[in-house]
Design a protein around this motif. Structure first.
Motif, mmCIF file in Angstrom:
data_model
loop_
_atom_site.group_PDB
_atom_site.id
_atom_site.type_symbol
_atom_site.label_atom_id
_atom_site.label_comp_id
_atom_site.label_asym_id
_atom_site.label_seq_id
_atom_site.Cartn_x
_atom_site.Cartn_y
_atom_site.Cartn_z
ATOM 1 N N GLY A 15 0.807 -1.218 0.000
ATOM 2 C CA GLY A 15 0.000 0.000 0.000
ATOM 3 C C GLY A 15 0.836 1.262 0.000
ATOM 4 O O GLY A 15 0.537 2.228 -0.705
ATOM 5 N N ARG A 16 1.920 1.235 0.772
ATOM 6 C CA ARG A 16 2.770 2.419 0.825
ATOM 7 C C ARG A 16 3.468 2.654 -0.510
ATOM 8 O O ARG A 16 3.680 3.804 -0.922
ATOM 9 C CB ARG A 16 3.812 2.265 1.937
ATOM 10 C CG ARG A 16 4.644 3.529 2.092
ATOM 11 C CD ARG A 16 5.408 3.567 3.375
ATOM 12 N NE ARG A 16 6.207 4.782 3.380
ATOM 13 C CZ ARG A 16 7.469 4.832 3.755
ATOM 14 N NH1 ARG A 16 8.081 3.753 4.159
ATOM 15 N NH2 ARG A 16 8.121 5.968 3.727
ATOM 16 N N ALA A 17 3.804 1.575 -1.205
ATOM 17 C CA ALA A 17 4.421 1.720 -2.522
ATOM 18 C C ALA A 17 3.469 2.429 -3.476
ATOM 19 O O ALA A 17 3.883 3.333 -4.224
ATOM 20 C CB ALA A 17 4.802 0.347 -3.076
ATOM 21 N N ILE A 18 2.195 2.059 -3.452
ATOM 22 C CA ILE A 18 1.208 2.722 -4.312
ATOM 23 C C ILE A 18 1.130 4.205 -3.959
ATOM 24 O O ILE A 18 1.155 5.072 -4.837
ATOM 25 C CB ILE A 18 -0.182 2.073 -4.142
ATOM 26 C CG1 ILE A 18 -0.150 0.631 -4.640
ATOM 27 C CG2 ILE A 18 -1.255 2.881 -4.887
ATOM 28 C CD1 ILE A 18 -1.416 -0.142 -4.329
ATOM 29 N N ARG A 19 1.062 4.488 -2.674
ATOM 30 C CA ARG A 19 0.942 5.886 -2.236
ATOM 31 C C ARG A 19 2.147 6.717 -2.670
ATOM 32 O O ARG A 19 2.002 7.844 -3.164
ATOM 33 C CB ARG A 19 0.793 5.945 -0.717
ATOM 34 C CG ARG A 19 0.625 7.357 -0.158
ATOM 35 C CD ARG A 19 0.398 7.316 1.354
ATOM 36 N NE ARG A 19 0.157 8.641 1.880
ATOM 37 C CZ ARG A 19 1.119 9.482 2.271
ATOM 38 N NH1 ARG A 19 2.391 9.101 2.182
ATOM 39 N NH2 ARG A 19 0.827 10.685 2.739
ATOM 40 N N GLU A 20 3.355 6.174 -2.508
ATOM 41 C CA GLU A 20 4.547 6.945 -2.854
ATOM 42 C C GLU A 20 4.638 7.190 -4.359
ATOM 43 O O GLU A 20 5.017 8.283 -4.790
ATOM 44 C CB GLU A 20 5.800 6.242 -2.336
ATOM 45 C CG GLU A 20 5.885 6.264 -0.824
ATOM 46 C CD GLU A 20 7.290 6.063 -0.316
ATOM 47 O OE1 GLU A 20 8.210 5.896 -1.134
ATOM 48 O OE2 GLU A 20 7.462 6.085 0.920
ATOM 49 N N HIS A 21 4.288 6.197 -5.158
ATOM 50 C CA HIS A 21 4.302 6.403 -6.610
ATOM 51 C C HIS A 21 3.210 7.393 -7.025
ATOM 52 O O HIS A 21 3.417 8.193 -7.944
ATOM 53 C CB HIS A 21 4.131 5.068 -7.340
ATOM 54 C CG HIS A 21 5.393 4.267 -7.410
ATOM 55 N ND1 HIS A 21 6.443 4.593 -8.245
ATOM 56 C CD2 HIS A 21 5.790 3.153 -6.734
ATOM 57 C CE1 HIS A 21 7.423 3.718 -8.097
ATOM 58 N NE2 HIS A 21 7.052 2.838 -7.176
ATOM 59 N N ARG A 22 2.075 7.349 -6.362
ATOM 60 C CA ARG A 22 0.999 8.309 -6.670
ATOM 61 C C ARG A 22 1.447 9.732 -6.355
ATOM 62 O O ARG A 22 1.263 10.659 -7.163
ATOM 63 C CB ARG A 22 -0.258 7.959 -5.862
ATOM 64 C CG ARG A 22 -1.399 8.968 -6.038
ATOM 65 C CD ARG A 22 -2.635 8.546 -5.296
ATOM 66 N NE ARG A 22 -2.477 8.445 -3.865
ATOM 67 C CZ ARG A 22 -2.420 9.499 -3.034
ATOM 68 N NH1 ARG A 22 -2.495 10.741 -3.519
ATOM 69 N NH2 ARG A 22 -2.296 9.319 -1.738
ATOM 70 N N MET A 23 2.055 9.916 -5.188
ATOM 71 C CA MET A 23 2.495 11.252 -4.794
ATOM 72 C C MET A 23 3.647 11.739 -5.676
ATOM 73 O O MET A 23 3.746 12.931 -5.968
ATOM 74 C CB MET A 23 2.901 11.246 -3.317
ATOM 75 C CG MET A 23 1.726 10.958 -2.381
ATOM 76 S SD MET A 23 2.166 11.011 -0.640
ATOM 77 C CE MET A 23 2.462 12.766 -0.432
ATOM 78 N N ALA A 24 4.518 10.805 -6.104
ATOM 79 C CA ALA A 24 5.630 11.187 -6.978
ATOM 80 C C ALA A 24 5.118 11.721 -8.313
ATOM 81 O O ALA A 24 5.779 12.553 -8.949
ATOM 82 C CB ALA A 24 6.554 10.000 -7.199
ATOM 83 N N ARG A 25 3.948 11.267 -8.729
ATOM 84 C CA ARG A 25 3.334 11.739 -9.976
ATOM 85 C C ARG A 25 2.382 12.904 -9.735
ATOM 86 O O ARG A 25 1.687 13.348 -10.647
ATOM 87 C CB ARG A 25 2.584 10.596 -10.661
ATOM 88 C CG ARG A 25 3.501 9.497 -11.167
ATOM 89 C CD ARG A 25 2.728 8.420 -11.916
ATOM 90 N NE ARG A 25 2.091 8.959 -13.116
ATOM 91 C CZ ARG A 25 2.700 9.177 -14.265
ATOM 92 N NH1 ARG A 25 4.005 8.905 -14.380
ATOM 93 N NH2 ARG A 25 2.056 9.650 -15.303
ATOM 94 N N ASP A 26 2.357 13.391 -8.471
ATOM 95 C CA ASP A 26 1.516 14.531 -8.105
ATOM 96 C C ASP A 26 0.045 14.260 -8.458
ATOM 97 O O ASP A 26 -0.659 15.128 -8.975
ATOM 98 C CB ASP A 26 1.998 15.807 -8.808
ATOM 99 C CG ASP A 26 1.444 17.073 -8.141
ATOM 100 O OD1 ASP A 26 1.121 17.005 -6.945
ATOM 101 O OD2 ASP A 26 1.328 18.103 -8.833
ATOM 102 N N MET A 27 -0.392 13.025 -8.170
ATOM 103 C CA MET A 27 -1.761 12.627 -8.462
ATOM 104 C C MET A 27 -2.544 12.520 -7.153
ATOM 105 O O MET A 27 -2.083 11.909 -6.195
ATOM 106 C CB MET A 27 -1.784 11.284 -9.196
ATOM 107 C CG MET A 27 -3.180 10.835 -9.620
ATOM 108 S SD MET A 27 -3.193 9.184 -10.407
ATOM 109 C CE MET A 27 -2.262 9.527 -11.928
#
Length: 265
Positions: A15-27
């Protein structure tokens, strides 16, 4: 946080991996949820590890976030094991170890290394000098470089508590100055690795013959014990095992002392 997520840290790591990739894409959470055809509250529960994300939505999320193929494969493997309190991974599979996901997405590492500085923290000089090091210097250098990349991947908030056995300070065949330089690099303050290193004396009340182990802790206080053997790595998350290893680590930490280069090596 549910009991299940505390028992199965893999829920949280994926779950944290999804969150970090989402935030890295500013989504935003809402936007990704809309693209996935789910609700923001459900996506949030997946990101925080309160619920295990099903395999199909996980694939959608990783695809929409354009996560690199190697990491998609790694997270897929971790997801497949995330409902188990223990699992075994072969070391000769040719795949990236699941331990890399724990390195990257947990916030604290507790490590007991009775005989040698752990692989991830080794300098070039130390790795080359170790007995049994690969005969080709380029092979060692490439491996050390890969370890440095793993360090860079870690969250800047990640903390590493390392307890070294006194035997790690007097390795046969490794020059004292090489050991000293290695220890100086990981004990310098402040250091870029955020490693708190202490030494467990040979005559400590707690036996320094206990085999090496690592404990990973997530931000939600979920723990995984990792035992690395010659041919396999074992991941253990059941509460009884975690408490036993954490108790052992705490006992070792109580007798550990700060590294003093003036009296060591």
């Amino acid at each position: 946080m549910t009991d299940a997520s505390l028992r199965y840290p893999g829920f949280y790591v994926v779950g944290r991996a999804i969150r970090e990739h989402r935030m890295a894409r500013d989504m935003s959470l809402r936007r990704l949820a809309r693209l996935m055809g789910t609700s923001p509250s459900l996506l949030s529960s997946w990101e925080t590890g309160e619920r295990r994300i099903p395999a199909v939505p996980l694939g959608w999320a990783l695809g929409l976030l354009e996560v690199p193929a190697a990491e998609c494969h790694l997270l897929g493997r971790l997801h497949a094991e995330s409902e188990r309190a223990s699992y075994v991974e072969g070391n000769d599979s040719g795949e990236i170890s699941l331990q890399r996901a724990y390195d990257r997405y947990t916030l604290h590492t507790y490590e007991w290394a009775p005989k040698v500085v752990p692989d991830l923290l080794q300098t070039f000089g130390y790795a080359h000098a170790l007995p049994g090091a690969r005969p080709q210097p380029d092979d060692v250098d490439q491996e050390i470089f890969a370890r440095r990349v793993r360090q860079v991947d870690r969250d800047s908030r990640h903390r590493h508590t390392l307890l070294l056995g006194s035997a790690a300070l007097t390795l046969e065949g490794v020059p004292a100055e090489v050991v000293q330089a290695q220890l100086q690099e990981i004990t310098s303050s402040p250091n870029r690795w955020q490693v708190d290193t202490r030494i467990v004396p040979a005559d400590a009340a707690v036996s320094p013959t206990i085999e090496s182990f690592v404990i990973y802790e997530t931000a939600e206080k979920a723990f995984t014990v990792v035992l690395r053997h010659e041919h396999s790595t074992v991941y253990l998350s059941d509460l009884t095992t975690v408490r036993r290893y954490k108790s052992t680590f705490d006992a070792l930490q109580r007798v550990a002392v700060a590294y003093d280069p003036a009296t060591s090596c």
